[in-house]
Design a protein around this motif. Sequence first.
Motif, PDB file in Angstrom:
ATOM      1  N   LYS A   1       0.803  -1.011   0.017  1.00 25.01           N
ATOM      2  CA  LYS A   1      -0.042   0.119   0.046  1.00 25.01           C
ATOM      3  C   LYS A   1       0.839   1.255  -0.026  1.00 25.01           C
ATOM      4  CE  LYS A   1      -3.905   1.920   2.450  1.00 25.01           C
ATOM      5  NZ  LYS A   1      -4.876   2.046   3.616  1.00 25.01           N
ATOM      6  N   ALA A   2       0.615   2.091  -0.836  1.00 22.39           N
ATOM      7  CA  ALA A   2       1.249   3.305  -0.630  1.00 22.39           C
ATOM      8  C   ALA A   2       1.176   4.178   0.287  1.00 22.39           C
ATOM      9  CB  ALA A   2       0.951   4.093  -2.162  1.00 22.39           C
ATOM     10  N   PRO A   3       2.100   4.990   0.751  1.00 25.35           N
ATOM     11  CA  PRO A   3       1.950   5.827   1.895  1.00 25.35           C
ATOM     12  C   PRO A   3       1.233   6.867   1.703  1.00 25.35           C
ATOM     13  CG  PRO A   3       4.114   6.331   0.884  1.00 25.35           C
ATOM     14  CD  PRO A   3       3.507   5.078   0.144  1.00 25.35           C
ATOM     15  N   PRO A   4       0.253   7.568   2.866  1.00 29.65           N
ATOM     16  CA  PRO A   4      -0.463   8.618   2.504  1.00 29.65           C
ATOM     17  C   PRO A   4       0.294   9.515   2.228  1.00 29.65           C
ATOM     18  CG  PRO A   4      -0.173   8.037   4.871  1.00 29.65           C
ATOM     19  CD  PRO A   4       0.549   7.109   4.110  1.00 29.65           C
ATOM     20  N   PRO A   5      -0.373  10.607   1.328  1.00 31.91           N
ATOM     21  CA  PRO A   5       0.439  11.753   0.884  1.00 31.91           C
ATOM     22  C   PRO A   5       0.698  12.589   2.038  1.00 31.91           C
ATOM     23  CG  PRO A   5      -1.901  11.791   0.248  1.00 31.91           C
ATOM     24  CD  PRO A   5      -1.677  10.274   1.100  1.00 31.91           C
ATOM     25  N   PRO A   6       1.457  13.597   1.962  1.00 30.30           N
ATOM     26  CA  PRO A   6       1.479  14.459   2.879  1.00 30.30           C
ATOM     27  C   PRO A   6       0.353  15.431   3.287  1.00 30.30           C
ATOM     28  CG  PRO A   6       3.054  15.164   1.228  1.00 30.30           C
ATOM     29  CD  PRO A   6       2.355  13.690   0.760  1.00 30.30           C
ATOM     30  N   SER A   7       0.014  16.064   4.165  1.00 29.83           N
ATOM     31  CA  SER A   7      -0.848  16.933   4.476  1.00 29.83           C
ATOM     32  C   SER A   7      -0.377  18.507   4.498  1.00 29.83           C
ATOM     33  CB  SER A   7      -1.554  16.626   5.757  1.00 29.83           C
ATOM     34  OG  SER A   7      -2.106  15.388   5.942  1.00 29.83           O
ATOM     35  N   ASP A   8      -0.883  19.215   3.986  1.00 32.35           N
ATOM     36  CA  ASP A   8      -0.647  20.664   4.331  1.00 32.35           C
ATOM     37  C   ASP A   8      -0.819  21.300   5.444  1.00 32.35           C
ATOM     38  OD1 ASP A   8      -0.141  20.725   1.453  1.00 32.35           O
ATOM     39  OD2 ASP A   8      -2.034  21.960   0.866  1.00 32.35           O
ATOM     40  N   LEU A   9       0.220  22.220   5.717  1.00 35.72           N
ATOM     41  CA  LEU A   9       0.211  22.753   7.262  1.00 35.72           C
ATOM     42  C   LEU A   9      -0.983  23.847   6.898  1.00 35.72           C
ATOM     43  CD1 LEU A   9       3.777  23.857   8.014  1.00 35.72           C
ATOM     44  CD2 LEU A   9       2.251  22.113   9.081  1.00 35.72           C
ATOM     45  N   THR A  10      -1.693  23.997   8.101  1.00 30.34           N
ATOM     46  CA  THR A  10      -2.902  24.968   7.947  1.00 30.34           C
ATOM     47  C   THR A  10      -2.717  25.795   9.286  1.00 30.34           C
ATOM     48  OG1 THR A  10      -4.655  23.638   9.432  1.00 30.34           O
ATOM     49  CG2 THR A  10      -4.391  23.372   7.084  1.00 30.34           C
ATOM     50  N   GLU A  11      -3.461  26.902   9.411  1.00 30.44           N
ATOM     51  CA  GLU A  11      -3.615  27.913  10.676  1.00 30.44           C
ATOM     52  C   GLU A  11      -3.677  26.841  12.019  1.00 30.44           C
ATOM     53  OE1 GLU A  11      -2.543  30.979  10.997  1.00 30.44           O
ATOM     54  OE2 GLU A  11      -1.982  30.819   8.836  1.00 30.44           O
ATOM     55  N   VAL A  12      -4.664  25.780  11.743  1.00 29.54           N
ATOM     56  CA  VAL A  12      -5.042  25.034  13.088  1.00 29.54           C
ATOM     57  C   VAL A  12      -4.001  23.680  13.260  1.00 29.54           C
ATOM     58  CG1 VAL A  12      -7.153  25.827  12.894  1.00 29.54           C
ATOM     59  CG2 VAL A  12      -6.718  23.811  11.718  1.00 29.54           C
ATOM     60  N   SER A  13      -2.946  23.622  12.371  1.00 32.97           N
ATOM     61  CA  SER A  13      -1.895  22.419  12.722  1.00 32.97           C
ATOM     62  C   SER A  13      -1.495  22.837  13.817  1.00 32.97           C
ATOM     63  CB  SER A  13      -1.187  22.368  11.454  1.00 32.97           C
ATOM     64  OG  SER A  13      -1.771  22.301  10.292  1.00 32.97           O
ATOM     65  N   LEU A  14      -1.279  21.762  14.782  1.00 28.05           N
ATOM     66  CA  LEU A  14      -0.881  21.933  16.066  1.00 28.05           C
ATOM     67  C   LEU A  14       0.649  21.013  16.143  1.00 28.05           C
ATOM     68  CD1 LEU A  14      -3.844  21.996  18.595  1.00 28.05           C
ATOM     69  CD2 LEU A  14      -2.473  23.885  17.409  1.00 28.05           C
ATOM     70  N   SER A  15       1.514  21.439  16.913  1.00 26.10           N
ATOM     71  CA  SER A  15       2.789  20.639  17.101  1.00 26.10           C
ATOM     72  C   SER A  15       2.367  19.408  18.208  1.00 26.10           C
ATOM     73  CB  SER A  15       3.981  21.689  17.662  1.00 26.10           C
ATOM     74  OG  SER A  15       5.159  20.897  17.808  1.00 26.10           O
ATOM     75  N   TYR A  16       2.881  18.493  17.995  1.00 25.42           N
ATOM     76  CA  TYR A  16       2.342  17.265  18.723  1.00 25.42           C
ATOM     77  C   TYR A  16       2.994  17.398  20.092  1.00 25.42           C
ATOM     78  CZ  TYR A  16       2.857  12.477  20.503  1.00 25.42           C
ATOM     79  OH  TYR A  16       2.505  11.442  21.377  1.00 25.42           O
ATOM     80  N   PHE A  17       4.318  17.894  20.585  1.00 28.62           N
ATOM     81  CA  PHE A  17       4.710  17.846  21.728  1.00 28.62           C
ATOM     82  C   PHE A  17       4.142  19.088  22.613  1.00 28.62           C
ATOM     83  CE2 PHE A  17       8.520  15.515  20.274  1.00 28.62           C
ATOM     84  CZ  PHE A  17       8.183  14.057  20.948  1.00 28.62           C
ATOM     85  N   CYS A  18       4.036  20.177  22.059  1.00 31.95           N
ATOM     86  CA  CYS A  18       3.530  21.592  22.540  1.00 31.95           C
ATOM     87  C   CYS A  18       2.215  21.989  22.361  1.00 31.95           C
ATOM     88  CB  CYS A  18       4.646  22.515  22.561  1.00 31.95           C
ATOM     89  SG  CYS A  18       4.622  23.124  20.947  1.00 31.95           S
ATOM     90  N   GLN A  19       1.512  21.369  21.515  1.00 32.81           N
ATOM     91  CA  GLN A  19       0.218  21.734  21.013  1.00 32.81           C
ATOM     92  C   GLN A  19       0.282  23.209  20.596  1.00 32.81           C
ATOM     93  OE1 GLN A  19      -2.534  19.430  20.656  1.00 32.81           O
ATOM     94  NE2 GLN A  19      -0.283  18.358  20.658  1.00 32.81           N
ATOM     95  N   MET A  20       1.086  23.711  20.278  1.00 32.58           N
ATOM     96  CA  MET A  20       1.185  25.229  19.839  1.00 32.58           C
ATOM     97  C   MET A  20       0.843  25.258  18.291  1.00 32.58           C
ATOM     98  SD  MET A  20       4.427  26.668  22.143  1.00 32.58           S
ATOM     99  CE  MET A  20       4.036  28.443  21.553  1.00 32.58           C
ATOM    100  N   SER A  21       0.707  26.321  17.862  1.00 31.01           N
ATOM    101  CA  SER A  21       0.291  26.357  16.377  1.00 31.01           C
ATOM    102  C   SER A  21       1.646  26.431  15.555  1.00 31.01           C
ATOM    103  CB  SER A  21      -0.563  27.764  16.288  1.00 31.01           C
ATOM    104  OG  SER A  21      -0.498  27.912  14.787  1.00 31.01           O
TER     105      SER A  21
END
Length: 174
Positions: free
Chosen positions: A23-43
């Motif tokens: 199975k092909a890997p999923p494509p990358p997702s674009d960054l958006t204004e609501v994308s949060l960083s995993y460790f700190c949950q900051m935009s």
Amino acid sequence: MRRISIIMVACLGLIACKEETTKAPPPPSDLTEVSLSYFCQMSIAEHGGPKGQVHLKGYPAPLFFAQVRDLVAYLKSPEREADIVAIYVSDMGVAENWDNPGISNWIQADQALFVVGAGVSGGMGAPEIVPFATQDAAQIFIAQYGGQSLSLDMIPDAAVFGPIDIDQLLEVPS
């Protein structure tokens, strides 16, 4: 009985010969204004420098990282939530600038070259590991900021888990 045995052998032979489809890997997702960083949950949009994303099996959205250094720390950590199916990082060779690394210029991390030890600070203020799609782009960056170009699997633990000397970090022009 003999006929059933022959049919079973034939079926098993067909199953064994069948090419395994990957199975092909999923494509990358674009960054958006609501994308949060995993460790700190900051935009993520509020922080400059390269970014990363990890796609996990069974999860509908990727985990985003405000710094590639944080992504590599996550990969080296034994405490992951699920199997990794794809990893993408910003290609800083085509980024508009350090403050605007791009929302869709992703490259597969296993195909990227990472500049380690340049002494530049990433989005969260820690030393950054800077990804590039080409050796030429990495060398241009190294000529200006130092460091060395490594593949993802060659990045040493000390580059992500070592102590941080904030006074040693260089300014990257916007």
